[in-house]
Design a protein around this motif. Structure first.
Motif, PDB file in Angstrom:
ATOM      1  N   SER A 181       0.659  -1.439  -0.236  1.00 40.14           N
ATOM      2  CA  SER A 181      -0.500  -0.070  -0.007  1.00 40.14           C
ATOM      3  C   SER A 181       1.087   0.988   0.409  1.00 40.14           C
ATOM      4  CB  SER A 181      -1.104  -0.099   1.457  1.00 40.14           C
ATOM      5  OG  SER A 181      -1.367  -0.983   1.114  1.00 40.14           O
ATOM      6  N   CYS A 182       0.362   2.777  -0.616  1.00 38.01           N
ATOM      7  CA  CYS A 182       1.199   3.415  -0.976  1.00 38.01           C
ATOM      8  C   CYS A 182       0.380   4.576  -0.443  1.00 38.01           C
ATOM      9  CB  CYS A 182       1.725   4.172  -1.877  1.00 38.01           C
ATOM     10  SG  CYS A 182       2.891   4.893  -1.993  1.00 38.01           S
ATOM     11  N   LEU A 183       0.394   4.989   0.445  1.00 37.88           N
ATOM     12  CA  LEU A 183      -0.260   5.716   1.450  1.00 37.88           C
ATOM     13  C   LEU A 183       0.215   6.941   1.492  1.00 37.88           C
ATOM     14  CD1 LEU A 183      -1.381   3.119   4.429  1.00 37.88           C
ATOM     15  CD2 LEU A 183      -2.168   4.032   1.916  1.00 37.88           C
ATOM     16  N   ASN A 184      -0.736   8.145   1.364  1.00 36.33           N
ATOM     17  CA  ASN A 184       0.019   9.773   1.833  1.00 36.33           C
ATOM     18  C   ASN A 184      -0.987  10.100   4.165  1.00 36.33           C
ATOM     19  OD1 ASN A 184       0.961  10.908   0.139  1.00 36.33           O
ATOM     20  ND2 ASN A 184      -0.925  11.024  -0.904  1.00 36.33           N
ATOM     21  N   PHE A 185       0.558  10.607   4.792  1.00 36.67           N
ATOM     22  CA  PHE A 185      -0.397  10.447   6.059  1.00 36.67           C
ATOM     23  C   PHE A 185      -0.087  12.324   5.974  1.00 36.67           C
ATOM     24  CE2 PHE A 185       0.433   6.534   6.315  1.00 36.67           C
ATOM     25  CZ  PHE A 185      -0.583   5.644   6.818  1.00 36.67           C
ATOM     26  N   LYS A 186      -0.988  13.598   6.269  1.00 38.06           N
ATOM     27  CA  LYS A 186      -0.917  14.620   6.690  1.00 38.06           C
ATOM     28  C   LYS A 186      -0.712  14.678   7.444  1.00 38.06           C
ATOM     29  CE  LYS A 186      -2.468  18.600   4.701  1.00 38.06           C
ATOM     30  NZ  LYS A 186      -1.628  19.807   4.669  1.00 38.06           N
TER      31      LYS A 186
ATOM     32  N   THR B 193       3.350  16.466   3.972  1.00 34.29           N
ATOM     33  CA  THR B 193       2.403  15.279   3.915  1.00 34.29           C
ATOM     34  C   THR B 193       3.515  14.541   3.764  1.00 34.29           C
ATOM     35  OG1 THR B 193      -0.192  15.925   2.878  1.00 34.29           O
ATOM     36  CG2 THR B 193       1.406  13.876   2.559  1.00 34.29           C
ATOM     37  N   LEU B 194       3.240  13.126   4.489  1.00 35.26           N
ATOM     38  CA  LEU B 194       4.225  12.234   4.337  1.00 35.26           C
ATOM     39  C   LEU B 194       3.578  10.678   3.191  1.00 35.26           C
ATOM     40  CD1 LEU B 194       6.053  11.097   7.689  1.00 35.26           C
ATOM     41  CD2 LEU B 194       7.128  13.114   6.179  1.00 35.26           C
ATOM     42  N   THR B 195       4.473  10.152   2.132  1.00 38.78           N
ATOM     43  CA  THR B 195       3.653   9.190   1.394  1.00 38.78           C
ATOM     44  C   THR B 195       4.564   8.023   1.846  1.00 38.78           C
ATOM     45  OG1 THR B 195       3.133  11.082  -0.600  1.00 38.78           O
ATOM     46  CG2 THR B 195       4.289   7.878  -1.268  1.00 38.78           C
ATOM     47  N   VAL B 196       4.046   7.578   2.159  1.00 37.81           N
ATOM     48  CA  VAL B 196       5.123   5.792   2.553  1.00 37.81           C
ATOM     49  C   VAL B 196       3.992   4.714   2.107  1.00 37.81           C
ATOM     50  CG1 VAL B 196       4.983   4.357   5.696  1.00 37.81           C
ATOM     51  CG2 VAL B 196       5.425   7.097   5.221  1.00 37.81           C
ATOM     52  N   SER B 197       4.639   3.469   1.816  1.00 37.59           N
ATOM     53  CA  SER B 197       4.809   2.606   1.380  1.00 37.59           C
ATOM     54  C   SER B 197       4.403   1.979   2.876  1.00 37.59           C
ATOM     55  CB  SER B 197       5.599   2.100   0.585  1.00 37.59           C
ATOM     56  OG  SER B 197       6.908   1.683   0.890  1.00 37.59           O
TER      57      SER B 197
END
Length: 170
Positions: free
Chosen positions: A64-69, A75-79
């Motif tokens: 999963s590749c998610l953005n966390f605001k 915003t951090l994009t984390v897989s």
């Protein structure tokens, strides 16, 4: 210079059985953005051919590749790629993108099995130059932003669990 290691832990207390919590957090279609206000998809799920059709194997075949605001405006994009899955009690995963490292979620029954304690552990290093440059002075702010984002996630998951319980009672 080696990027700073952030060792972040959260504990959520949830009004459902571990099986009920597991059904939401280990959803093979990754429902987190539907209940976590600070989380959105950065890209579609990537799934390789699973070894079997079991939930464990499908999860381990999924990234999963998610953005966390964060409340601080970034915003951090984390897989997230599960590496170990023990239904319904534990998921270990590798993290990549703006935060690289590992994580683990553990579910434990509370209140005679009618509630769940969810322990979340992250051991990650930022990959963004600006975060690494600011980390020596901004680490407390980054940690506080993480704590607030996690609290909002807990609130969203509690609401999703309560909604699911209400729908089951209909």
């Amino acid at each position: 210079m080696t990027p700073r290691l952030f060792d972040l832990s959260s504990t959520w207390h949830l009004p459902a059985t571990p099986v009920g919590v597991w059904a939401i957090i280990a959803d093979v279609d990754m429902s987190w953005p539907s209940w976590w206000p600070d989380c959105s998809f950065a890209a579609p799920l990537v799934r390789t051919e699973p070894r079997s059709t079991s939930q464990e194997d499908v999860l381990k075949a999924t990234t999963s590749c998610l953005n966390f605001k964060a409340v601080l405006g970034y915003t951090l994009t984390v897989s997230i790629h599960p590496t170990k899955v023990v239904t319904p009690s534990e998921i270990e995963f590798d993290a990549g993108g703006h935060l690289e490292g590992t994580g683990r979620v553990t579910l434990s029954p509370e209140a005679n099995g009618t509630a769940t304690r969810m322990d979340i552990e992250w051991k990650v290093r930022p990959t963004q130059r600006w975060m690494n440059l600011l980390a020596p002075i901004a680490a407390p702010a980054f940690t506080a932003a993480h704590t607030l984002m996690m609290r909002r996630g807990q609130t969203g998951l509690r609401r999703a669990l309560e909604k699911g319980t209400t729908e089951l009672q209909k």
